[in-house]
Design an enzyme around this catalytic site. Structure first.
Site, PDB file in Angstrom:
ATOM      1  N   SER A   1      14.080  -6.900 -22.170  1.00 47.80           N
ATOM      2  CA  SER A   1      13.894  -6.365 -20.814  1.00 47.80           C
ATOM      3  C   SER A   1      12.533  -5.698 -20.656  1.00 47.80           C
ATOM      4  O   SER A   1      12.180  -4.777 -21.394  1.00 47.80           O
ATOM      5  CB  SER A   1      14.981  -5.338 -20.497  1.00 47.80           C
ATOM      6  OG  SER A   1      16.243  -5.937 -20.438  1.00 47.80           O
TER       7      SER A   1
ATOM      8  N   HIS B   1      13.794 -10.404 -16.826  1.00 49.23           N
ATOM      9  CA  HIS B   1      13.807 -11.576 -17.707  1.00 49.23           C
ATOM     10  C   HIS B   1      13.383 -12.799 -16.884  1.00 49.23           C
ATOM     11  O   HIS B   1      14.056 -13.167 -15.926  1.00 49.23           O
ATOM     12  CB  HIS B   1      15.207 -11.810 -18.284  1.00 49.23           C
ATOM     13  CG  HIS B   1      15.632 -10.767 -19.270  1.00 49.23           C
ATOM     14  ND1 HIS B   1      15.772 -11.029 -20.620  1.00 49.23           N
ATOM     15  CD2 HIS B   1      15.944  -9.466 -19.120  1.00 49.23           C
ATOM     16  CE1 HIS B   1      16.167  -9.928 -21.245  1.00 49.23           C
ATOM     17  NE2 HIS B   1      16.282  -8.959 -20.348  1.00 49.23           N
TER      18      HIS B   1
ATOM     19  N   HIS C   1      22.732 -12.645 -22.794  1.00 51.37           N
ATOM     20  CA  HIS C   1      23.537 -11.527 -23.271  1.00 51.37           C
ATOM     21  C   HIS C   1      25.021 -11.854 -23.205  1.00 51.37           C
ATOM     22  O   HIS C   1      25.480 -12.577 -22.319  1.00 51.37           O
ATOM     23  CB  HIS C   1      23.283 -10.279 -22.411  1.00 51.37           C
ATOM     24  CG  HIS C   1      21.862  -9.844 -22.352  1.00 51.37           C
ATOM     25  ND1 HIS C   1      20.951 -10.438 -21.512  1.00 51.37           N
ATOM     26  CD2 HIS C   1      21.190  -8.869 -23.014  1.00 51.37           C
ATOM     27  CE1 HIS C   1      19.764  -9.846 -21.668  1.00 51.37           C
ATOM     28  NE2 HIS C   1      19.893  -8.900 -22.572  1.00 51.37           N
TER      29      HIS C   1
ATOM     30  N   TYR D   1      27.218  -9.799 -22.261  1.00 55.70           N
ATOM     31  CA  TYR D   1      27.785  -9.211 -21.031  1.00 55.70           C
ATOM     32  C   TYR D   1      27.591 -10.086 -19.793  1.00 55.70           C
ATOM     33  O   TYR D   1      28.221  -9.850 -18.762  1.00 55.70           O
ATOM     34  CB  TYR D   1      27.230  -7.802 -20.783  1.00 55.70           C
ATOM     35  CG  TYR D   1      25.751  -7.722 -20.485  1.00 55.70           C
ATOM     36  CD1 TYR D   1      25.208  -8.170 -19.280  1.00 55.70           C
ATOM     37  CD2 TYR D   1      24.873  -7.166 -21.404  1.00 55.70           C
ATOM     38  CE1 TYR D   1      23.853  -8.083 -19.017  1.00 55.70           C
ATOM     39  CE2 TYR D   1      23.517  -7.067 -21.150  1.00 55.70           C
ATOM     40  CZ  TYR D   1      23.019  -7.528 -19.956  1.00 55.70           C
ATOM     41  OH  TYR D   1      21.674  -7.442 -19.692  1.00 55.70           O
ATOM     42  N   GLU D   2      26.728 -11.087 -19.884  1.00 53.62           N
ATOM     43  CA  GLU D   2      26.560 -11.989 -18.746  1.00 53.62           C
ATOM     44  C   GLU D   2      27.721 -12.972 -18.635  1.00 53.62           C
ATOM     45  O   GLU D   2      27.795 -13.737 -17.674  1.00 53.62           O
ATOM     46  CB  GLU D   2      25.242 -12.761 -18.881  1.00 53.62           C
ATOM     47  CG  GLU D   2      24.002 -11.897 -18.736  1.00 53.62           C
ATOM     48  CD  GLU D   2      22.723 -12.687 -18.952  1.00 53.62           C
ATOM     49  OE1 GLU D   2      22.244 -13.311 -17.984  1.00 53.62           O
ATOM     50  OE2 GLU D   2      22.218 -12.703 -20.096  1.00 53.62           O
TER      51      GLU D   2
ATOM     52  N   ALA E   1      14.701  -3.447 -25.366  1.00 54.88           N
ATOM     53  CA  ALA E   1      14.641  -2.085 -24.844  1.00 54.88           C
ATOM     54  C   ALA E   1      15.933  -1.403 -25.277  1.00 54.88           C
ATOM     55  O   ALA E   1      17.012  -1.993 -25.194  1.00 54.88           O
ATOM     56  CB  ALA E   1      14.521  -2.102 -23.330  1.00 54.88           C
TER      57      ALA E   1
ATOM     58  N   MET F   1      22.137  -3.665 -25.923  1.00 56.86           N
ATOM     59  CA  MET F   1      23.129  -4.682 -25.577  1.00 56.86           C
ATOM     60  C   MET F   1      22.707  -6.088 -26.002  1.00 56.86           C
ATOM     61  O   MET F   1      23.131  -7.071 -25.408  1.00 56.86           O
ATOM     62  CB  MET F   1      23.382  -4.644 -24.060  1.00 56.86           C
ATOM     63  CG  MET F   1      23.788  -3.290 -23.522  1.00 56.86           C
ATOM     64  SD  MET F   1      23.908  -3.288 -21.709  1.00 56.86           S
ATOM     65  CE  MET F   1      24.102  -1.520 -21.385  1.00 56.86           C
ATOM     66  N   SER F   2      21.871  -6.184 -27.035  1.00 53.99           N
ATOM     67  CA  SER F   2      21.347  -7.502 -27.427  1.00 53.99           C
ATOM     68  C   SER F   2      20.985  -7.511 -28.900  1.00 53.99           C
ATOM     69  O   SER F   2      21.408  -6.656 -29.663  1.00 53.99           O
ATOM     70  CB  SER F   2      20.110  -7.836 -26.581  1.00 53.99           C
ATOM     71  OG  SER F   2      19.033  -6.964 -26.922  1.00 53.99           O
TER      72      SER F   2
ATOM     73  N   ASN G   1      14.873   4.986 -22.800  1.00 56.35           N
ATOM     74  CA  ASN G   1      15.568   6.129 -22.207  1.00 56.35           C
ATOM     75  C   ASN G   1      16.324   6.877 -23.299  1.00 56.35           C
ATOM     76  O   ASN G   1      16.533   6.344 -24.386  1.00 56.35           O
ATOM     77  CB  ASN G   1      16.549   5.654 -21.124  1.00 56.35           C
ATOM     78  CG  ASN G   1      17.564   4.660 -21.663  1.00 56.35           C
ATOM     79  OD1 ASN G   1      17.282   3.461 -21.796  1.00 56.35           O
ATOM     80  ND2 ASN G   1      18.750   5.141 -22.016  1.00 56.35           N
TER      81      ASN G   1
ATOM     82  N   HIS H   1      18.996   0.847 -14.992  1.00 57.09           N
ATOM     83  CA  HIS H   1      18.134  -0.219 -15.507  1.00 57.09           C
ATOM     84  C   HIS H   1      16.707  -0.049 -14.994  1.00 57.09           C
ATOM     85  O   HIS H   1      15.751  -0.466 -15.663  1.00 57.09           O
ATOM     86  CB  HIS H   1      18.692  -1.580 -15.076  1.00 57.09           C
ATOM     87  CG  HIS H   1      18.043  -2.742 -15.755  1.00 57.09           C
ATOM     88  ND1 HIS H   1      18.075  -2.945 -17.116  1.00 57.09           N
ATOM     89  CD2 HIS H   1      17.297  -3.775 -15.248  1.00 57.09           C
ATOM     90  CE1 HIS H   1      17.392  -4.041 -17.428  1.00 57.09           C
ATOM     91  NE2 HIS H   1      16.915  -4.555 -16.321  1.00 57.09           N
TER      92      HIS H   1
END
Length: 274
Positions: free
Chosen positions: A29, A60, A82, A84-85, A112, A210-211, A234, A246
């Site tokens: 990201s 992306h 991902h 989550y997609e 990130a 998350m990746s 963050n 995000h």
């Protein structure tokens, strides 16, 4: 894993290439700008490649960029897929299988991530020394094809020790601070709760995202060397008294873009020299 599908995607990409890629880049990201630095680029939208999913996340670009960067022919994923997609892990890691078939032996993976360790702060670059898979999922679950890798791959050196040292040497050369730590993979797309963040810290995690972990597992299964870099975007939930978004991730990666670009390009130059 469907070898026929891997071969079909590999052939489609190979027919468009003029040089053999030596290095794979997976750009997370807000970090896809590195692909814009590639000279004489060949760009292939994911939607055009047989078997590839489509990237749906802001930040992306959703394409492969192949060309020359710092003396090396590279293949960059400008955006990734991902869990989550809604994609299965076989789909998430499909491009890594294709990289291997294209002849790539080394992968630089970036992301990130949220800081769990209080010694990290937004804008830091963190060398990934190890990871924790907290999802309960694994891209190698299911029948194993010995042509792709062994049934029970060793993960004791998931992140190459020589490439980690190269990253430290590059940071020293550039007189920049490179933090180090353990990356934790959660499925997302919701951010962690403060209680989950405290738990991650107690488990030994320094940053969370998350990746990355599924791609690294498959890259190692395929016998590729991996080096990983997190951009700390963050502080994780509960560390600061503020909500997460995000937008903050994209803003932070934008702010440190030049440092990130310089660092990864110098790493590639150092790999090429060896």
């Amino acid at each position: 894993m469907n070898i026929e599908a891997i071969n079909k995607a590999t052939q489609f990409i190979s027919e468009k290439l003029t040089e053999q890629p030596k290095l794979g880049l997976i750009l997370g990201s807000g970090l896809g700008k590195l692909a814009d630095e590639i000279a004489n680029p060949i760009k292939i939208k994911y939607a055009e490649i047989p078997g590839f999913p489509e990237s749906t996340v802001e930040g992306h670009e959703g394409q492969l960029v192949i060309g020359e960067l710092k003396g090396a022919t590279v293949l960059a994923m400008q955006g990734r897929f991902h869990f989550y997609e809604g994609y299965g892990l076989e789909q998430v890691t499909f491009p890594v299988r294709v990289m291997k078939e294209l002849g790539i032996e080394t992968v630089v993976v970036t992301n990130a991530a949220g800081a769990v360790n209080h010694s990290l702060e937004p804008g830091d670059l963190m060398l990934i020394t190890d990871h924790i898979n907290q999802t309960g999922a694994n891209p190698l679950i299911g029948p194993n094809n010995q042509e792709l890798g062994v049934r029970f791959p060793d993960m004791s050196t998931a992140y190459s020790a020589p490439l980690q040292q190269l990253a430290r040497d590059v940071a020293k050369k550039l007189t920049m601070t490179l933090k180090e730590g353990v990356y934790v993979w959660n499925s997302g797309p919701s951010y962690e709760t403060p209680a989950e963040v405290r738990m991650i810290g107690q488990l030994g995690g320094d940053a969370v995202g998350m990746s990355t972990v599924p791609e690294v597992i498959v890259a190692r299964h395929a016998g590729m060397e991996v080096v990983g870099i997190s951009c700390i975007s963050n502080m994780a939930a509960g560390i600061l008294d503020q909500p997460l978004s995000h937008n903050e991730v994209i803003e932070t990666t934008e702010r440190v873009r030049e440092q990130f670009l310089s660092f990864v390009k110098e790493m590639i130059a150092s790999m090429t020299d060896k």
